[in-house]
Design an enzyme around this catalytic site. Sequence first.
Site, PDB file in Angstrom:
ATOM      1  N   TYR A  36       1.991   0.532  -9.375  1.00  0.00           N
ATOM      2  CA  TYR A  36       0.757   1.324  -9.409  1.00  0.00           C
ATOM      3  C   TYR A  36       0.393   1.805  -8.011  1.00  0.00           C
ATOM      4  O   TYR A  36       0.092   2.993  -7.809  1.00  0.00           O
ATOM      5  CB  TYR A  36      -0.375   0.477  -9.985  1.00  0.00           C
ATOM      6  CG  TYR A  36      -1.725   1.147  -9.954  1.00  0.00           C
ATOM      7  CD1 TYR A  36      -2.087   2.075 -10.924  1.00  0.00           C
ATOM      8  CD2 TYR A  36      -2.654   0.849  -8.956  1.00  0.00           C
ATOM      9  CE1 TYR A  36      -3.336   2.693 -10.908  1.00  0.00           C
ATOM     10  CE2 TYR A  36      -3.899   1.458  -8.929  1.00  0.00           C
ATOM     11  CZ  TYR A  36      -4.235   2.382  -9.903  1.00  0.00           C
ATOM     12  OH  TYR A  36      -5.470   2.991  -9.868  1.00  0.00           O
ATOM     13  N   LYS A  86       0.014   5.677  -6.382  1.00  0.00           N
ATOM     14  CA  LYS A  86      -1.174   6.205  -5.721  1.00  0.00           C
ATOM     15  C   LYS A  86      -0.862   6.632  -4.288  1.00  0.00           C
ATOM     16  O   LYS A  86      -1.460   7.588  -3.772  1.00  0.00           O
ATOM     17  CB  LYS A  86      -2.298   5.174  -5.751  1.00  0.00           C
ATOM     18  CG  LYS A  86      -2.839   4.907  -7.149  1.00  0.00           C
ATOM     19  CD  LYS A  86      -3.373   6.180  -7.803  1.00  0.00           C
ATOM     20  CE  LYS A  86      -4.013   5.921  -9.146  1.00  0.00           C
ATOM     21  NZ  LYS A  86      -4.595   7.136  -9.766  1.00  0.00           N
ATOM     22  N   SER A 126      -6.365   5.730  -4.877  1.00  0.00           N
ATOM     23  CA  SER A 126      -6.812   4.335  -4.825  1.00  0.00           C
ATOM     24  C   SER A 126      -6.526   3.797  -3.443  1.00  0.00           C
ATOM     25  O   SER A 126      -5.564   4.218  -2.785  1.00  0.00           O
ATOM     26  CB  SER A 126      -6.062   3.493  -5.865  1.00  0.00           C
ATOM     27  OG  SER A 126      -6.277   2.106  -5.659  1.00  0.00           O
TER      28      SER A 126
END
Length: 260
Positions: free
Chosen positions: A155, A159, A142
């Site tokens: 998160y 990533k 991401s």
Amino acid sequence: MTGFDLTGRTAIVTGASRGIGLETARGLALAGANVVVTSRSQESADAAAADIGPAALGVGAHAVDDNAARRCIDITLEKFGRIDILVNNAGTNPSYGPLIEQDHARFAKTFDVNVWGPVLWSSLVVKAWMGEHGGSIVNTASIGGMKFEANIGVYNASKAALIHLTKQLALELSPMVRVNAVAPGVVRTKLAEALWKDHEPRVAAATPLGRIGEPVDVASAVHFLASDAAQWITGEVMVIDGGRLLGNAQSFRQGSARDV
């Protein structure tokens, strides 16, 4: 160019019951590959396979369930005799808010699925087939792993770790296995709904190419990286974000107009 043809090859796509995973599996199948799609439940995996067509097989396998992953690889080899492509797409984001407000359970689940999952599946497919015969691994990262944002720091950190591991694996598994990643921006998926659902026009206006992403935008890049068209590419992270990492396009255009 014939490098995009995947006829005779077999791919496993984790987390492929919807969104980017489903569209990726569909694209690989359309390119000629046999595709094994995984999901947490056998029912959703079967539904995804039925949606894709006769070239697809559904296998219920949670991304971090070691036994289920091994079973999936055994089934794939028994059914198709090879594993040429692995797309580590399964991901999760149960945590939201400042880092210091997160509990260990949400932190651990995020890193378990988003980081350990790709390592687990990569290890298994390399030992079962790719290490001897070659292959291509593509991880779904991401652009969050390349920047800093409020409330989704866990998160994004996961990533960022996956981006690092992509490059590490590319070195460790060379020359037989290529390992690359895609880094999507805001894409129309259920996982990313909080980033676009209630304010899509504003997000689109701030994106240089004028819209949020669609799953097929990412799937097309995965197809390229998995195919022979990218046969001399490894350790790379392809950003697919409509230019969003460049900055806020709307603010930039307004500022440019004032400067004229």
